[in-house]
Enzyme design. Structure first.
Site, PDB file in Angstrom:
ATOM      1  N   SER A 102     107.346  59.353  54.942  1.00 24.99           N
ATOM      2  CA  SER A 102     106.723  59.919  55.322  1.00 24.99           C
ATOM      3  C   SER A 102     105.965  60.066  54.092  1.00 24.99           C
ATOM      4  CB  SER A 102     107.093  61.353  55.961  1.00 24.99           C
ATOM      5  OG  SER A 102     108.058  60.950  57.411  1.00 24.99           O
TER       6      SER A 102
HETATM    7  N1  SAH Z   1     112.916  60.428  56.626  1.00 23.87           N
HETATM    8  C1  SAH Z   1     112.535  59.194  56.508  1.00 23.87           C
HETATM    9  C2  SAH Z   1     111.608  58.657  56.850  1.00 23.87           C
HETATM   10  C3  SAH Z   1     112.216  57.478  56.931  1.00 23.87           C
HETATM   11  S1  SAH Z   1     111.078  56.202  58.716  1.00 23.87           S
HETATM   12  C4  SAH Z   1     112.379  59.133  54.598  1.00 23.87           C
HETATM   13  O1  SAH Z   1     112.405  60.042  53.542  1.00 23.87           O
HETATM   14  O2  SAH Z   1     112.298  58.109  54.305  1.00 23.87           O
HETATM   15  C5  SAH Z   1     111.857  57.227  60.446  1.00 23.87           C
HETATM   16  C6  SAH Z   1     113.024  56.530  60.463  1.00 23.87           C
HETATM   17  O3  SAH Z   1     113.461  56.836  61.305  1.00 23.87           O
HETATM   18  C7  SAH Z   1     113.190  54.873  60.182  1.00 23.87           C
HETATM   19  O4  SAH Z   1     114.946  54.509  59.048  1.00 23.87           O
HETATM   20  C8  SAH Z   1     114.004  54.087  61.198  1.00 23.87           C
HETATM   21  O5  SAH Z   1     115.277  53.224  61.364  1.00 23.87           O
HETATM   22  C9  SAH Z   1     115.235  55.408  61.984  1.00 23.87           C
HETATM   23  N2  SAH Z   1     115.698  56.093  63.203  1.00 23.87           N
HETATM   24  C10 SAH Z   1     114.532  55.527  64.337  1.00 23.87           C
HETATM   25  N3  SAH Z   1     114.697  55.355  65.471  1.00 23.87           N
HETATM   26  C11 SAH Z   1     116.074  56.535  65.152  1.00 23.87           C
HETATM   27  C12 SAH Z   1     117.254  56.218  66.375  1.00 23.87           C
HETATM   28  N4  SAH Z   1     117.624  56.831  67.242  1.00 23.87           N
HETATM   29  N5  SAH Z   1     118.591  57.322  64.614  1.00 23.87           N
HETATM   30  C13 SAH Z   1     118.239  56.836  64.103  1.00 23.87           C
HETATM   31  N6  SAH Z   1     117.693  56.656  62.976  1.00 23.87           N
HETATM   32  C14 SAH Z   1     116.260  56.650  63.860  1.00 23.87           C
END
Ligand code: SAH
Length: 260
Positions: A102
Site C-alpha cells: 500500500s
Molecule cells: N499490508 C501489505 C499489503 C499487501 S496487499 C503490505 O504491507 O505489503 C493485500 C494482501 O492481502 C495480499 O497479499 C493478499 O494476498 C492478501 N489477502 C487477500 N485476501 C486475504 C485473506 N482472506 N486472508 C489473508 N490475506 C489475504
C-alpha cells in the site's frame, strides 16, 4: 508517471540532520547543492524516509507515534531491487503474485485511525492487532512500532514466506506471521484491540467484529454503493454493539477466501 530517480538522490537535504550523510559535508561547504558524499541506499535511506515523513505530516497525519513509526521502517527493504528508487514515493508498488504494497499515506492514515480506538485511550496504548493481508510485511513492521503484539495473516504462501524473509533482519519479536485465510480472523490471538485489513471485500467477514475486543476498532476497505471501495471504520462498544463509519474512497486488492 513517476520518473525513476537515481539512488543517489536527494542532492539537497540541507535542513535534515538525520541522514548519516548529513554530517559528511563540512560546515564551510561552498555549495549547498552538492550531493552528500555518502551515497547508496544504506546511507541515504534514513534521510529520504524523513522526507516522506515530512510529506505525510504536511498532508495531514498528526499522530507523532505514527510519524515516528513511518520514519523507523525501511520501506526500501520490502520492495524488489528494481523498485527501490520509488520506495519512498507515495505510491503502491507490486510485490509479486499480483499484489501490491500500500501507499505510505494509506498505511499511515489507517494506522492513525486504529489509534483512535476507545481502548487505546483507556489503556494508554494499542494492545493486540490483527492485520489481514501481510503481503510483503511492510505494514506489519509499521504496526509493530505502535502496538504491543501484531498478528498478521496472509493467504498466499509465496507472500507469507517473502514477509518472513523481509522481517527477519528487523528482529521484531512482537510480530507473529500466520499463513491462512484471514477472513476467518485468528481467534487464538484475540480478542484484538484493532483489526486492519489490507484487502477489500464485498462485505464484512463476521469473524472480524467477533474477534474485536470491546473498545476495539476495525479499519478495512469495503465495497459500498455503486461498487466503489470505501474505508470502513467499525467501533465495538462496551455493550458489544458496533458503530460503523464510512470514510473516503480507496483502492485495495480484493479480499479472497481460502489459501493458495
Ligand atoms: N499490508 C501489505 C499489503 C499487501 S496487499 C503490505 O504491507 O505489503 C493485500 C494482501 O492481502 C495480499 O497479499 C493478499 O494476498 C492478501 N489477502 C487477500 N485476501 C486475504 C485473506 N482472506 N486472508 C489473508 N490475506 C489475504
Amino acid at each position: 508517471m513517476n520518473q525513476p530517480r537515481r539512488p543517489g538522490f536527494p542532492a539537497r537535504i540541507d535542513s535534515l540532520s538525520t541522514g548519516p550523510g548529513a554530517g559528511a559535508r563540512g560546515a564551510g561547504s561552498a555549495r549547498s547543492t552538492v550531493a552528500p558524499t555518502a551515497t547508496g541506499w544504506g546511507m541515504d535511506s534514513a534521510a529520504v524516509r524523513m522526507r516522506m515523513v515530512q510529506r505525510l505530516a504536511a498532508e495531514g497525519i498528526q499522530s507523532p507515534l505514527v510519524l515516528q513509526a513511518m520514519g523507523q521502517v525501511p520501506r526500501h527493504q520490502f520492495v524488489d531491487s528494481a523498485l527501490v528508487v520509488q520506495a519512498y514515493e507515495d505510491t503502491s508498488l507490486p510485490i509479486g503474485l499480483q499484489q501490491t504494497i500500500s501507499k505510505p499515506s494509506v498505511v499511515a492514515r489507517m494506522i492513525e485511525l486504529l489509534l483512535g480506538a476507545a481502548c487505546v485511550q483507556q489503556h494508554g496504548g494499542l494492545g493486540r492487532v490483527l492485520e489481514v493481508g501481510t503481503g510483503c510485511g511492510y505494514q506489519a513492521a509499521v504496526l509493530a512500532q505502535v502496538a504491543r503484539e501484531v498478528y498478521s495473516i496472509e493467504r498466499l504462501r509465496g507472500l507469507h514466506e517473502k514477509a518472513q524473509a523481509n522481517l527477519r533482519p528487523l528482529g521484531l519479536d512482537n510480530v507473529h506471521l500466520l499463513f491462512g485465510d484471514g477472513m476467518l480472523g485468528y481467534p487464538r490471538g484475540g480478542p484484538y484491540a484493532a483489526i486492519i485489513a489490507a484487502a477489500g471485500g464485498e462485505s464484512l467477514p463476521p469473524a472480524w467484529p467477533q474477534q474485536l475486543a470491546p473498545g476495539g476498532r476495525l479499519v478495512a476497505p469495503m465495497v459500498a454503493e455503486r461498487g466503489q471501495q470505501m474505508l470502513l471504520v467499525l467501533d465495538k462498544n462496551t455493550d458489544g454493539s458496533c458503530t460503523q463509519t464510512i470514510l473516503e474512497a480507496v483502492h485495495f486488492v480484493p479480499l479472497k477466501s481460502g489459501i493458495a
